[in-house]
Design an enzyme around this catalytic site. Structure first.
Site: not given
Ligand code: AMP
Length: 271
Positions: A34, A149, A27, A187
């Site tokens: 990532h 995760k 995302m 986040r």
């Protein structure tokens, strides 16, 4: 690096590839976690396609969707530096065409969709299933890479593959962490300096629970509370079904979700 905005462009890219294709869905707001998925795919000599798509269907909280970090130019630079072959950047109407709603995909009746993340984020996994089914159908990758995760998501992806795409090879990549142990997450960008520091305590608690001892769960919930970390769940679970562990079976994890201020974080460790 090809940047593919439309499904047509994606299908063109897909034709005549020299190597098998690995797909890494994201995302965006990319970080080293990532990139570790990309590196794992590159190490196996795949042609690597990364998608960046903030999937509205998997956000049960509209405010979370609105505030989800978007850092597209930086993301593209990072991916180019990793030698990614192509990035797929569809818009919402490409994935969910309003005049052509594809049928809803259902997983075989499986309790894993409604516990833990599924319980606290109703509809979340349904959104994950819809988007991944669309992406896997369109892209036809030989291999897909997901992060530990999001462990419950990994188990759901495994079910999607077993049910609908048995030829896709599924890879789980270990969680990338900051030096402090904090799991990298998009986040984390939204945490204040003080929250970021306190978030490190999540890993401390998970590590303290690595030896199966259910009596310590409440102790750790109370410990985290002292740092104003409000636990939604902290539990031993059996894999792959995400049932609460009643004994030490060996194939287990300890999983956490909770809030620091407004920000919800998750993490887990295998026992
Ligand atoms: P997201 O952009 O949050 O949807 O994540 C895209 C993929 O990256 C998912 O497979 C995640 O599990 C994976 N991922 C996110 N954070 C990490 C991390 N810290 N370490 C490894 N993989 C991660």
């Amino acid at each position: 690096m090809f940047i593919l905005f439309s499904n047509q462009a994606l299908l063109e890219f897909r034709k005549n590839l020299a190597n098998p294709l690995a797909f890494v869905p994201t995302m965006g707001a990319l970080h080293d976690g990532h990139l570790s998925l990309v590196r794992a795919a590159k190490e196996k000599n795949f042609t690597v396609l990364v998608s960046i798509f903030v999937n509205p269907l998997q956000f049960n909280n509209p405010d979370d969707l609105l505030k989800y970090p978007r850092t597209i130019q930086n993301d593209l630079n990072l991916l180019e530096n990793e030698g990614v072959d192509a990035v797929y950047l569809p818009s919402v109407h490409h994935v969910y065409p309003p005049n052509n709603p594809s049928k809803q995909i259902c997983l075989p009746n499986n309790a894993i969709e409604s516990v833990f993340e599924g319980h606290f984020r109703p509809g979340h996994f349904n959104g994950v299933v819809q988007v991944l089914h669309r992406f896997f159908s369109l892209i036809s990758p030989q291999s897909v890479f997901f992060g530990q995760k999001d462990l419950q998501q990994c188990m759901i992806v495994k079910l999607i593959i077993d049910e609908f795409f048995p030829n896709i090879q599924f890879n789980i990549v270990p969680t990338s962490r900051e030096k402090s142990g904090l799991a990298m997450s998009s986040r984390n960008m939204r945490l204040s300096e003080s929250e970021l520091k306190r978030a490190e305590e999540i890993y401390v608690s998970l590590t303290a629970l690595l030896t199966f001892d259910p009596s310590q769960i409440e102790v750790q919930i109370q410990r985290l509370k002292q740092y104003e970390i409000h636990t939604e769940y902290l539990s031993y679970i059996d894999l792959p079904n995400f049932e609460v562990s009643t004994s030490n079976t060996g194939n287990q994890a300890v999983i956490f979700a909770g809030y620091l201020g407004e920000i919800r974080l998750i993490d887990n460790l295998f026992l």
